[in-house]
Design an enzyme around this catalytic site. Structure first.
Site, PDB file in Angstrom:
ATOM      1  N   GLY A 167      68.104 117.640  35.881  1.00 54.92           N
ATOM      2  CA  GLY A 167      67.505 116.556  36.665  1.00 54.92           C
ATOM      3  C   GLY A 167      68.445 115.971  37.677  1.00 54.92           C
ATOM      4  O   GLY A 167      68.212 114.884  38.214  1.00 54.92           O
ATOM      5  N   GLU A 203      79.594 125.730  39.890  1.00 57.24           N
ATOM      6  CA  GLU A 203      78.777 126.797  40.457  1.00 57.24           C
ATOM      7  C   GLU A 203      78.943 126.781  41.965  1.00 57.24           C
ATOM      8  O   GLU A 203      79.142 125.719  42.553  1.00 57.24           O
ATOM      9  CB  GLU A 203      77.310 126.522  40.122  1.00 57.24           C
ATOM     10  CG  GLU A 203      76.470 127.749  39.825  1.00 57.24           C
ATOM     11  CD  GLU A 203      75.039 127.368  39.483  1.00 57.24           C
ATOM     12  OE1 GLU A 203      74.605 127.720  38.372  1.00 57.24           O
ATOM     13  OE2 GLU A 203      74.384 126.727  40.326  1.00 57.24           O
ATOM     14  N   HIS A 211      64.581 131.935  49.509  1.00 57.81           N
ATOM     15  CA  HIS A 211      64.109 132.500  48.257  1.00 57.81           C
ATOM     16  C   HIS A 211      63.416 133.816  48.565  1.00 57.81           C
ATOM     17  O   HIS A 211      62.342 133.829  49.171  1.00 57.81           O
ATOM     18  CB  HIS A 211      63.146 131.480  47.608  1.00 57.81           C
ATOM     19  CG  HIS A 211      62.542 131.959  46.338  1.00 57.81           C
ATOM     20  ND1 HIS A 211      62.593 131.228  45.175  1.00 57.81           N
ATOM     21  CD2 HIS A 211      61.873 133.092  46.034  1.00 57.81           C
ATOM     22  CE1 HIS A 211      61.958 131.903  44.216  1.00 57.81           C
ATOM     23  NE2 HIS A 211      61.516 133.021  44.721  1.00 57.81           N
ATOM     24  N   ARG A 295      55.750 138.577  34.754  1.00 54.83           N
ATOM     25  CA  ARG A 295      54.296 138.447  34.838  1.00 54.83           C
ATOM     26  C   ARG A 295      53.839 138.857  36.237  1.00 54.83           C
ATOM     27  O   ARG A 295      54.673 139.109  37.110  1.00 54.83           O
ATOM     28  CB  ARG A 295      53.904 136.990  34.614  1.00 54.83           C
ATOM     29  CG  ARG A 295      54.469 136.095  35.708  1.00 54.83           C
ATOM     30  CD  ARG A 295      54.004 134.669  35.621  1.00 54.83           C
ATOM     31  NE  ARG A 295      54.419 133.927  36.792  1.00 54.83           N
ATOM     32  CZ  ARG A 295      55.591 133.308  36.928  1.00 54.83           C
ATOM     33  NH1 ARG A 295      56.478 133.342  35.963  1.00 54.83           N
ATOM     34  NH2 ARG A 295      55.884 132.664  38.036  1.00 54.83           N
TER      35      ARG A 295
END
Lengths: 499, 180
Positions: A167, A203, A211, A295
């Protein structure tokens, strides 16, 4: 092998249920739809041979009720269950339960979902397969000097993140070595107060990321192919709005590297059926593995329009144990495809979902236009499920053609009675930066403000005002007791005010 | 022509309507032909331009209008309707003698009910001239006029008691009509 699946139950609703049912019908499979109490007259029921009630409106009591769905599948004599996307599609326990019930789950196995769905497991598989991952530490930082050394190694800017939770709490962007010590102090104390755990890890901060994902198909015979990339950078709070293929930022060299990496990852993990490997791409065309979606994805039609391959059909074939019917070299990529997700949301009011009856719905058509829609005119959109109403996908020979076609299709689209994001999609398609292919995942959050969509000329406002007023002053006829007194001369002057 | 004030977002429009299809919008005369079609879709024709719209009432005085790809929320300031509506709502919720009060300042131009008369709910009690209009004040309940508090041509203030009505069960009002 064809006999292995004769009857399919589609464990989903809305546009994806319809899309899957269509292919099943083409393959001459018998079909079973499921619905919740609020979906008794939902559009998807009309596309199946049989339909079964599975529970009340709340998803966890109906579309997420795996036990009930399997029970219904057995009762209906179905031999396979297609989960669609969302709901139970990536639930490994459900996939296992389907297999235990002697049914075929149209997708990867429970074990494959577990292995690739777990982020640390997936990153490890990727790393071992030589796939670049977002550089950083996996374990929390032990000392400040370790932080400094790692940051130098990764390269600034870096992100400090709390190990104990998300968050954004405990997150600090550090642009240079000089900022590191105070950032560490701040990050640790914030993490401690938010999660009771002051540990942080480091990181690489990918600036202005894009993306880009790779669609893959893997059968049970070891064959893995890719079906090209999709760019899904235009997002709002991590919800995709516009997707396209090919990606403007992906050149041939990058495509080769990314598709090789995706296939290597899928082969190393033993994943089967349709899947999508997601990457982050920075402005220098470096790419980093993010995760695998085990999926069929919402935006799969973009790939279908470019390749001419029906992904649901391939899923069913793979589920039957058949080998892929084509080799990588046989897959052709043609033209450019763009998808817009049409949702029942009000972009002018913080994207708040709207509910209500669709008074009018007229979708576009014509050359190069495909619409996968889950609602029909007269339907009530409720708050129980995803606000996605329809996917509008266009194909063009070039990106310019596709942009023009999407603009035309969105312009022709009419939806009355429910607030929606058609104008927002138009705004994106017409935006010079989008058209130039220059954008990152910050596009909407940086450039879009409510009020930007207001193209209401004074004429439009006048017409709206006149209409509203006409509705307001057209009053129901009311009978008042006359009492023998002539009242007609008052009626014209008197406002009918007693309500 | 009746004038209304309409607001939409930051815009304010003064619209007058006479029911003939002619509108006066912020001083500009507009001839509009409105037709209501199937599915509640309206068509508005102004000059040689036609618009398809959908109008949905949101609340008492608020409408959402779907036009082109926009949804325009319009609020109609019908002050008289609002005030007179409130009058009715107040009275309906209580029992005992009801004070019928003037919802706005004005001039009594006609008294339609007499003391002792039995009136039905909604029956006209008096006409109050206010805001350049004649407004019929109606009885919020069925009952007997216990008191008439004003005389013809009286000037009244907002909130001033015009009449007092005592609830009574009314079966055949004509039998009790004492007016000749």
């Amino acid at each position: 092998m064809k006999d292995k699946i004769k009857k399919v139950l589609v464990a989903n609703r809305g546009e994806i249920a319809i899309r899957i049912l269509r292919t099943c019908r083409e393959l001459r499979l018998q079909t079973v739809a499921v619905y919740s109490e609020i979906d008794r007259v939902a559009a998807h029921l009309g596309y199946a041979d049989e339909a079964f009630l599975i529970g009340p409106a709340a998803a966890r009591k109906s579309y997420l009720n795996g036990t009930k769905i399997i029970e219904v599948a057995r009762e209906a004599g179905a031999d396979a269950i297609h989960p669609g996307y969302g709901f139970l599609s990536e639930n490994p326990d459900f996939a296992d339960a389907v297999a235990r019930a002697g049914l075929i789950f149209v997708g990867p196995s429970g074990e494959q979902i577990r292995r690739i769905g777990d982020k640390t497991s997936a990153r490890r598989i990727a790393k071992d397969a030589g796939v670049p991952i977002v550089p950083g530490t996996v374990e929390p930082l032990a000392t400040d000097s370790e932080a400094a050394v790692t940051a130098e190694k990764i390269g600034y800017p870096v992100l400090l993140k709390a190990a104990g939770g998300g968050g954004g709490k405990g997150m600090r962007l550090v642009r240079s070595a000089g900022e590191l010590p105070s950032a560490l102090r701040g990050s640790r104390s914030e993490a401690l107060s938010a999660f009771g755990d002051g540990r942080v890890y480091i990181e690489k901060y990918i600036e202005r990321p894009r993306h880009v994902e790779i669609q893959v198909l893997a059968d049970s015979h070891g064959n893995v192919v890719h079906l090209g990339e999709r760019e899904c950078t235009i997002q709002r709070r991590h919800q995709k709005v516009i997707e396209e293929s090919p990606s403007v930022i992906v050149n041939d060299a990058l495509r080769r590297k990314m598709t090789d990496a995706a296939i290597a990852l899928v082969k190393a993990s033993g994943y089967q059926n349709a899947g999508t490997v997601e990457f982050i791409v920075d402005q220098e065309r470096n790419f980093y593995f993010l995760e695998v979606n085990a999926r069929l994805q919402v935006e799969h039609p973009v790939t279908e329009l470019r390749t001419g391959i029906d992904l649901v059909r391939e899923q069913l074939k793979i589920a039957r144990g058949e080998p892929l019917g084509f080799r990588q070299e046989e897959i052709e990529f043609r033209g450019h495809a763009i998808e817009a997700r049409i949702c029942a949301e009000d972009p002018e009011n913080n994207f708040y979902p709207d509910t209500g009856r669709i008074a009018l719905l007229r979708g576009p058509g014509g050359f190069g236009v495909r619409e996968d829609r889950g609602v029909e005119e007269g339907d009530d959109v409720s708050a129980f499920y995803d606000p996605l109403m329809s996917k509008l996908i266009v194909w063009g020979q070039t990106r310019e053609d596709a942009l023009a076609r999407m603009g035309r299709a969105l312009g022709n689209y009419e939806i009355f009675g429910i607030r929606n994001n058609l104008r927002l999609c138009q705004w994106v398609i017409e935006h010079p930066d989008f058209r130039a292919g220059e954008f990152s995942t910050d596009f909407l959050s940086e450039k879009f403000q409510p009020g930007m969509l207001d193209r209401s000329s004074s004429d439009i406002l006048t017409v709206a005002a006149i209409t509203a007023l006409t509705h307001h002053t057209v009053l129901p006829t009311q009978s008042t007791r006359e009492n023998g007194v002539e009242r007609s001369k008052w009626k014209m002057k008197i406002a009918d005010t007693f309500q | 022509m009746r004038e209304y004030t309409l607001t939409s977002g930051k815009e304010t429009l003064k619209v007058s309507v006479d029911g003939s299809g002619r509108f006066l919008v912020n001083g500009r005369t507009i001839e509009a032909a409105l037709s209501s079609g199937a599915k509640g879709i309206d068509r508005v024709q102004i000059g040689n331009r036609t618009y398809a719209l959908y109008c949905r009432k949101r609340e008492e005085f608020t409408y959402d209008v779907w036009i082109n790809h926009a949804v325009i929320r319009v609020t109609v300031e019908d002050i008289r309707a609002r005030l007179l509506g409130e009058l009715g709502k107040q009275a309906a919720s209580s029992s005992g003698p009801q004070m019928v009060r003037a919802p706005m300042p004005g001039l009594v131009v006609s008294i339609e009910a007499r003391q002792g008369e039995i009136v039905q709910q909604g029956q006209g009690l008096l006409i109050l001239e206010a805001m350049k209009m004649e407004n019929e004040i109606r009885s919020p309940l069925a009952g007997r006029i216990e008191k008439v508090g004003v005389s013809d041509r009286a000037t009244v203030e907002k909130g001033q008691v015009l009449m007092v009505v005592v609830p009574v069960e009314v079966k055949h009002p004509t039998d009790n009509d004492e007016r000749t």
